[in-house]
Scaffold this motif. Structure first.
Motif, mmCIF file in Angstrom:
data_model
loop_
_atom_site.group_PDB
_atom_site.id
_atom_site.type_symbol
_atom_site.label_atom_id
_atom_site.label_comp_id
_atom_site.label_asym_id
_atom_site.label_seq_id
_atom_site.Cartn_x
_atom_site.Cartn_y
_atom_site.Cartn_z
ATOM 1 N N PHE A 218 0.831 -1.212 0.000
ATOM 2 C CA PHE A 218 0.000 0.000 0.000
ATOM 3 C C PHE A 218 0.863 1.258 0.000
ATOM 4 O O PHE A 218 0.454 2.286 -0.560
ATOM 5 C CB PHE A 218 -0.930 -0.014 1.211
ATOM 6 N N LEU A 221 1.393 2.356 -3.471
ATOM 7 C CA LEU A 221 0.176 2.899 -4.078
ATOM 8 C C LEU A 221 -0.182 4.259 -3.492
ATOM 9 O O LEU A 221 -0.521 5.201 -4.199
ATOM 10 C CB LEU A 221 -0.999 1.960 -3.805
ATOM 11 N N LEU A 261 -5.527 0.662 -6.775
ATOM 12 C CA LEU A 261 -6.073 0.543 -5.425
ATOM 13 C C LEU A 261 -7.457 -0.107 -5.465
ATOM 14 O O LEU A 261 -7.764 -1.012 -4.685
ATOM 15 C CB LEU A 261 -6.148 1.924 -4.771
ATOM 16 N N SER A 265 -8.135 -3.823 -4.015
ATOM 17 C CA SER A 265 -9.072 -3.911 -2.890
ATOM 18 C C SER A 265 -10.227 -4.833 -3.223
ATOM 19 O O SER A 265 -10.646 -5.649 -2.408
ATOM 20 C CB SER A 265 -9.622 -2.532 -2.546
ATOM 21 N N LEU A 283 -8.385 1.728 5.083
ATOM 22 C CA LEU A 283 -8.821 2.701 4.087
ATOM 23 C C LEU A 283 -9.674 3.796 4.712
ATOM 24 O O LEU A 283 -9.592 4.963 4.321
ATOM 25 C CB LEU A 283 -9.599 2.006 2.966
ATOM 26 N N ILE A 320 -11.108 7.945 -2.126
ATOM 27 C CA ILE A 320 -10.840 6.702 -1.395
ATOM 28 C C ILE A 320 -12.103 6.251 -0.652
ATOM 29 O O ILE A 320 -12.333 5.058 -0.477
ATOM 30 C CB ILE A 320 -9.654 6.878 -0.422
#
Lengths: 488, 505
Positions: A218, A221, A261, A265, A283, A320
């Motif tokens: 992560f 990213l 992402l 996910s 997140l 997000i």
């Protein structure tokens, strides 16, 4: 085998067009390398290539998702839509570069080559289906970005920004690779399709270990989309880079990182096991902190580029939120957000670029009294800023509405309230700029030379979607024609 | 008549476009276009009144068009007895405001275009029966207000404009979360954004889970909505944006702000909070009443302390809107009727006061009752400007609630309503009334009586145009003071329906 390759090439046509285009641009540049030559032809060639790419992408929309090149990449509506946003963003940044003085005239076609190259990396990311293509995409995207940042060679902030970008980028890419190798070590494959079932089987300590690897993953990213706490580089890079490059960075690498992402996910954490819970929790925190940090820090900025950089961090936080919910409506909300953000960003940067070219600075003071000098431009900028703040009837509001509605559907009220408060903060700093443009008197009423007729027409044309998408957005959320977004 | 509401809603936008296409420099043409546009709109609202059936308690003259099918959002308009008085007020006040803005010099086109845009969005707020549509109008309205205050306002206009915008935006964005939550709570059906379909206490038994605790859905979202509307009214302690906005805004904008925009807050309670969350509304009615009472007394005390006549009237608005809140909190027929009537009457009387201050300001270029250095700002206006003084007296007494003028009827109804429910508060609110008389009369004494200042000797009395836009308002406050039944009859059925609903909880 030939059949598979044939099919793959067919599916992968948009990217291949871009690759050919990049080569052609290199040749074209070689033919125009003398100082002072007009590069418009190179730009027309790039435009043609990008339009063809966009056309091919639109034709791919709605087709059933399928894998290509032995599962290395996947072509689905989700990826195609994200790529479409990136292509349009590149196209916009390209023409901004054509008119901007921030890109030295003898480097104009270099910019075109590198923008298309970065786009190829972004497109690769949007359809990455194994760890290797993913990493490859990130690297193509990053290395060209570093160079683009320091395109203003003689300017020390530009070179400093490029250096910062490369250092940060190199570090996080290493961390990411480390995470990936752990995942490979534990699960024995780099193919997403093979990893996914194995993730579900893990138990106890293995889960914690895998989560740690994903955290490292992560980091890479988060860096690309400039999510908290990996956002530190972005204001400096945004400010140092030439404005067309900044506009480009605000759209293409962000959407590419967002695509990864979302895909990762959805692939790995769509279930309801302990791993998914902790990923969603992560997140949650990242979304809340990213938007809060971005918006709060934006308040004190005088440089408009920097202001837009922090505001883009805020917008990433909002996007997000659409990943947190891990469902298809959330993804559609992000795609809409991306499209809305594309036009708003282009207009905002374009107007800033023209003023920057005239006055040599992008401080808020150059916007003073713009309404008395260029009423239409000031109104367009106000529309875009109100839209960025999420005021109806503009597209920014619909984007915010969609995002809020997907998190509220999942009953994440806390996150929804944090986002609501954030948009108040956002409004404050956008309003400060509007105040400067509309309420203050200009020292002079002379028109700004950079606002030529064609530039003004273009800016108005780019603002029209900002308004239209805010009023007539029925159906925009279902652009892929009802087809499934992902290959799962 | 079909499509009447849409005509009223879009007529000002057509006017705005007409104003925008007039070439720069044709000031008179711009003014007349704006005036004709608002005159037509006002005439249309009168047609609406003629077509309105007073016996129907629910909404009527509805229009529905699909807008966003995915979220079941409709362009749905309608009107009932609570929104019609506000519509008439909106039509009338904008017409008069354009007349009062004849002397505006700065960037005329932009000014009139924004005023007309504002009028359309205010109609939109009162007509919308779709929650999303309502929210869009509620927010869009802020944009013309922001520019009107910020560009055409007084010295400190930027601060006032930003404060006004941020405050209201804060309230409404929190409300937006509530609106979306309601959409999902109703089950995402075809009528999920339909305001009327949400009425009737459908959310009483739902719970929400936030940060590990269970909350009652109704209570939580009652408060999110409360915040949005309370800031708009404004109720103590959310009133701090109001004095700044009022003092800095140009005359016409102050009139609209006090006359119509503040009513959108109380209208929000009557249309949304009360019927959608009746149980929570009844449960929290004491809090609403107490906040109303604090607004009444605190607003009056603040008004008394002001040396600036415009600020004084601004605080008096806080005080008078407090009465409306108290009347609504009573939740009985008299209180509610009084509240809606007070919304209308305050709209006319406070508009008079702000217009009068505007008239005076054009002559004096200051608004000090007492200047900061202690000298009198005005004096002996009565001898110098007799016509002005008479109209001022009518407006002041109407605002004070003198029997025979409009303010008295609505305040009396409110007191009749709250007495059975909040007896102590009624007595305290009467003090507020007394204070109201005190600050107005005191200001009047200082400005109109005494020796004629040298400066005041230069002032001309009101001219024909100024008298022309004051007369309709004078007629309103006098006629509705003696004979309030035309307005009361409009609202009777709708208010009755709301009171019936609330009495079940």
């Amino acid at each position: 085998m030939i059949d598979i390759l044939k099919l793959s090439v067919q599916l992968y046509a948009p990217e291949l067009v871009c690759v050919v285009l990049m080569c052609l641009l290199l040749v074209a540049e070689a033919m125009h390398h003398e100082e002072g030559t007009d590069r418009t032809k190179v730009y027309l060639l790039a435009t043609l290539g990008l339009v063809v790419t966009a056309g091919l992408l639109i034709m791919n929309l709605g087709a059933a998702p399928s894998a290509a090149f032995y599962n290395a990449v996947v072509i689905d509506s989700f990826g195609t839509l994200m790529k479409l946003i990136m292509v349009l963003g590149t196209l916009g940044a390209l023409w901004l570069a054509h008119s901007s003085k921030d890109i030295y005239s003898n480097l104009k076609s270099e910019f075109a080559v590198m923008a298309v190259g970065t786009l190829i990396g972004g497109m690769l990311l949007a359809s990455a289906n194994n760890m290797l293509t993913l990493y490859l995409g990130i690297e193509i995207l990053s290395i060209l970005s570093y160079v683009m940042t320091s395109l203003k060679r003689e300017d020390s902030t530009s070179t400093e920004a490029g250096m910062k970008y490369a250092l940060y980028g190199g570090l996080t890419a290493g961390v990411m690779l480390f995470g990936m190798s752990h995942i490979y070590g534990m699960l024995g494959s780099i193919q997403f399709a093979e990893i996914v079932p194995k993730v579900a089987e893990l138990q106890g300590a293995d889960q914690i270990f895998l989560m740690a690897s994903f955290l490292l993953f992560f980091a890479g990213l988060g860096y690309k989309i400039s999510a908290f706490p990996f956002h530190m580089w972005s204001p400096d890079v945004y400010q140092g880079a030439p404005i067309p490059v900044t506009a480009f960075f605000a759209i293409v690498p962000k959407m590419a990182g967002m695509a990864v992402l979302i895909r990762v996910s959805h692939l790995f954490f769509a279930g309801d096991g302990a791993l998914s819970v902790s990923w969603v929790g992560l997140l949650h925190v990242v979304a809340a902190l990213t938007m809060t940090v971005g918006n709060v820090t934006a308040i004190g900025q005088d440089s408009v580029k920097r202001l837009l950089a922090f505001s883009s961090i805020g917008h990433v936080g909002m996007m997000i939120m659409g990943v947190v919910v891990l469902n298809e409506v959330g993804t559609r909300a992000i795609i809409y957000y991306g499209m809305a953000y594309l036009f708003m960003t282009l207009v905002a940067f374009w107007i800033t670029s023209v003023l920057n070219d005239t006055y040599g600075t992008d401080s808020q003071a150059v916007f003073r009294g713009l309404i008395y000098r260029h009423p239409v431009m000031a109104i367009m900028m106000s529309i875009v800023l109100f839209s960025l703040a999420g005021m109806p009837p503009f597209s920014g509001f619909v984007a915010k509405f969609n995002i809020l509605s997907v998190v509220i559907e999942k009953k994440y009220y806390g996150l929804a309230f944090i986002a609501a408060l954030n948009s108040v903060v956002g409004l404050y700093y956008y309003m400060k700029l509007i105040k400067e443009m509309v309420f203050s008197k200009a020292e002079t009423t002379e028109p700004v030379a950079g606002f030529t007729d064609s530039t003004r027409v273009l800016i108005v044309a780019l603002t029209i979607p900002v308004v239209m998408m805010g009023i007539f957005w029925d159906g925009l959320m279902g652009l892929s024609g009802g087809a499934k977004l992902f290959l799962q | 008549m079909n499509g009447l509401l849409s005509m009223i809603l879009w007529a000002p936008i057509l006017g705005m476009l007409a104003v925008l296409v007039i070439p720069k420099g044709n000031d008179n043409a711009t003014r007349w276009t704006a005036l004709v546009s608002t005159a037509i709109t006002f005439a249309l609202t009168l047609v609406l009144y003629a077509n309105f059936d007073q016996s129907i308690p629910g909404v009527q003259l509805t229009e529905t068009l699909p807008w966003i099918s995915q979220f079941h959002i409709f362009y749905k308009l309608g009107i009932d007895g609570i929104s019609l008085p506000m519509t008439l007020l909106n039509g009338l006040l904008f017409f008069l405001c354009i007349m009062s803005s004849w002397t505006v010099e700065k960037n005329l086109k932009g000014y009139f275009a924004l005023l007309l845009m504002l009028q359309s969005t205010v109609f939109g707020v009162f007509f919308s029966l779709d929650f999303f549509l309502f929210y869009v109008y509620w927010e869009v309205m802020l944009i013309p207000m922001f520019f009107l205050i910020g560009v055409w306002g007084g010295e400190n206009r930027e601060y006032a404009a930003v404060k006004f915008f941020l405050y209201t935006f804060f309230g409404s964005i929190v409300m937006l979360v509530g609106i979306i939550a309601l959409y999902y709570a109703t089950g995402k059906g075809v009528d999920s954004f339909d305001i009327i379909a949400m009425h009737g206490g459908k959310f009483t038994d739902m719970t929400v889970h936030i940060f590990g605790t269970d909350f009652s859905f109704e209570r939580l979202f009652f408060w999110t909505m409360f915040l949005g509307f309370a800031i708009k009214v404004p109720v103590f302690p959310f009133h701090t944006w109001l004095p700044h906005a009022h003092v800095q805004a140009p005359t016409a904008v102050s009139v609209i702000l006090a006359g119509v925009l503040l009513k959108m807050g109380t209208y929000g309670f009557l249309r949304f909070s009360f019927p959608i969350f009746p149980a929570a509304s009844v449960e929290y009615s004491t809090i609403i009443g107490v906040l109303g009472l604090i607004s009444v007394i605190y607003g009056a005390l603040c008004a008394m302390a002001q040396d600036d006549i415009k600020k004084l009237i601004a605080y008096s608005s806080v005080s008078h809107m407090g009465f409306v809140m108290m009347g609504m909190a009573a939740m009985n027929t008299q209180g509610m009727n009084g509240a809606v009537l007070q919304m209308f009457n305050h709209g006319t009387s406070t508009a008079m006061m702000f217009l009068l201050i505007g008239v005076l300001y054009e002559r004096s270029h200051h608004r000090w009752i007492v200047r900061p250095d202690g000298t009198k700002g005005f004096g002996g206006l009565y001898t110098q400007m007799p016509k002005y003084s008479i109209i001022f007296i009518i407006g002041m007494f109407a605002s004070m609630g003198l029997p025979g003028l409009s303010g008295f009827i609505s305040e009396a109804l409110i007191f009749l309503g709250i007495y059975p429910k909040f007896t102590t508060m009624t007595v305290l609110a009467l003090i507020g009334l007394l204070l109201g008389a005190a600050y107005l009369l005191w200001a009047f004494k200082r400005m109109f009586f005494g020796e004629v200042n040298d400066e005041v000797k230069e002032y001309d009395d009101m001219n024909l145009r100024e008298v022309a836009y004051m007369v309709p308002l004078c007629i309103c406050v006098v006629v509705f003071g003696i004979f309030p039944s035309p307005i009361l009859n409009i609202m009777k059925a709708s208010v009755g329906q709301l009171v019936d609903l609330l009495s079940k909880y």
